[in-house]
Scaffold this motif. Structure first.
Motif, PDB file in Angstrom:
ATOM      1  N   GLN A  67      -6.386  45.446  11.930  1.00  8.87           N
ATOM      2  CA  GLN A  67      -5.524  44.894  12.995  1.00  8.87           C
ATOM      3  C   GLN A  67      -5.770  43.311  13.284  1.00  8.87           C
ATOM      4  O   GLN A  67      -6.917  43.067  13.464  1.00  8.87           O
TER       5      GLN A  67
ATOM      6  N   HIS B 240      -0.764  44.139  10.892  1.00 11.83           N
ATOM      7  CA  HIS B 240      -1.955  44.873  10.251  1.00 11.83           C
ATOM      8  C   HIS B 240      -1.672  44.690   8.655  1.00 11.83           C
ATOM      9  O   HIS B 240      -0.340  44.134   8.122  1.00 11.83           O
TER      10      HIS B 240
ATOM     11  N   ARG C 176      -5.443  49.592  19.591  1.00  8.14           N
ATOM     12  CA  ARG C 176      -4.750  49.980  18.650  1.00  8.14           C
ATOM     13  C   ARG C 176      -5.962  51.079  17.765  1.00  8.14           C
ATOM     14  O   ARG C 176      -5.593  51.596  17.139  1.00  8.14           O
TER      15      ARG C 176
END
Length: 290
Positions: free
Chosen positions: A164, A197, A223
């Motif tokens: 991420q 990502h 996330r």
């Protein structure tokens, strides 16, 4: 301990200390800036990352090229000559041809050393995501697993390595064709920070956006909360494009929210940083899905 070498390339962004601790071998990739080419080594002996990012901020352009077959052969052959087997954990084929060079070199070396075992895993990972997979594979090696067991472990777990990240300046992604010029201009004007990502095919993809830096950092952790596994809470890696303060903020959020004790922070090295730019912040952990 099993007598084989785990080898990766420097796009894994492992620090010299982490390399020593893991007991792995790292093949340096290279980058070019101001007409000079440098090796990207874990100990940063040819260029300090802070200087590299200062040069980018000053408007210098950096370029990278995938490692060639000969460089891989020169690095892999010595342990084979010494009677050791080799497991290569290579930079994502979705982002570079480095893994292909590893495969070609391995094919040639298997013919020369038919008695040795030589395996290549396309990690489909980058930066400290690749580093995390290498780190955990080395831990499995230390537990006494065979080269085949660690190879299979890496193949099984690579899709669980979540990447991420967000960037500070959109022009670097625009230059690399990751976003359009219009998106870059509008995003910069509105302080929109993209969230990206690395997907299941090892490619860089956008997954969302946030307004402002603080919101983008918090969203990375939000996330993570949706996918992190119990094992993933134990060890988290964070890489940064010369923004250590932001990395520390994210590390603190991770510790508070998930009780993580082992948080490792290092620079996004010049090979990756040439494409992501200063201010990049990336969070890596094991999750249920990418």
């Amino acid at each position: 301990m099993p007598d084989y070498v785990i080898l990766t390339d420097s796009s894994a962004d492992l620090s010299a200390e982490m390399v020593r601790e893991a007991g792995v071998t790292v093949l340096p990739l290279s980058f070019t800036i101001q007409g000079e080419t440098y090796e990207n080594t874990p100990d940063n002996r040819e260029m300090d990352p802070a200087l590299f990012y200062d040069m980018l901020r000053a408007g210098e352009l950096a370029t990278t090229s995938a490692v060639n077959v000969a460089a891989y052969t020169d690095t892999v052959e010595p342990p084979l000559q010494a009677g050791k087997d080799v497991l290569i954990l290579a930079f994502s084929s979705g982002l570079s041809t480095t893994c292909n060079s590893a495969e070609v070199a391995a094919e040639e070396l298997r013919e020369r050393y038919p008695q040795r075992k030589l395996y290549v895993v396309d990690t489909l990972c980058a930066s400290l995501g690749q580093g995390l997979l290498v780190w955990l594979a080395a831990r499995e090696q230390k537990r006494g697993r065979t080269i085949e067991e660690v190879r299979d472990w890496a193949e099984t777990h690579k899709q669980a390595v979540c990447h991420q990240f967000t960037v500070q300046d959109l022009k670097f992604l625009k230059r690399g064709g990751r976003i359009t010029a219009t998106t870059a201009v509008l995003g910069s004007m509105l302080q929109i920070k993209p969230l990206l990502h690395v997907d299941q095919e090892g490619r860089l993809t956008a997954v969302g956006k946030a307004r402002g830096r603080h919101a983008s950092l918090k969203t990375l952790v939000d996330r993570m909360e949706k996918t992190v596994t119990d094992e993933g809470r134990e060890t988290v890696f964070i890489s940064h494009g010369d923004c250590r303060g932001d990395a520390d903020k994210v590390a603190e959020m991770v510790r508070e929210r998930f009780g993580t004790r082992d948080v490792r922070i290092n620079y996004v090295g010049p090979v990756i940083g040439a494409h992501s730019g200063p201010g990049t912040l990336a969070l890596f952990y094991l999750g249920t899905e990418r």
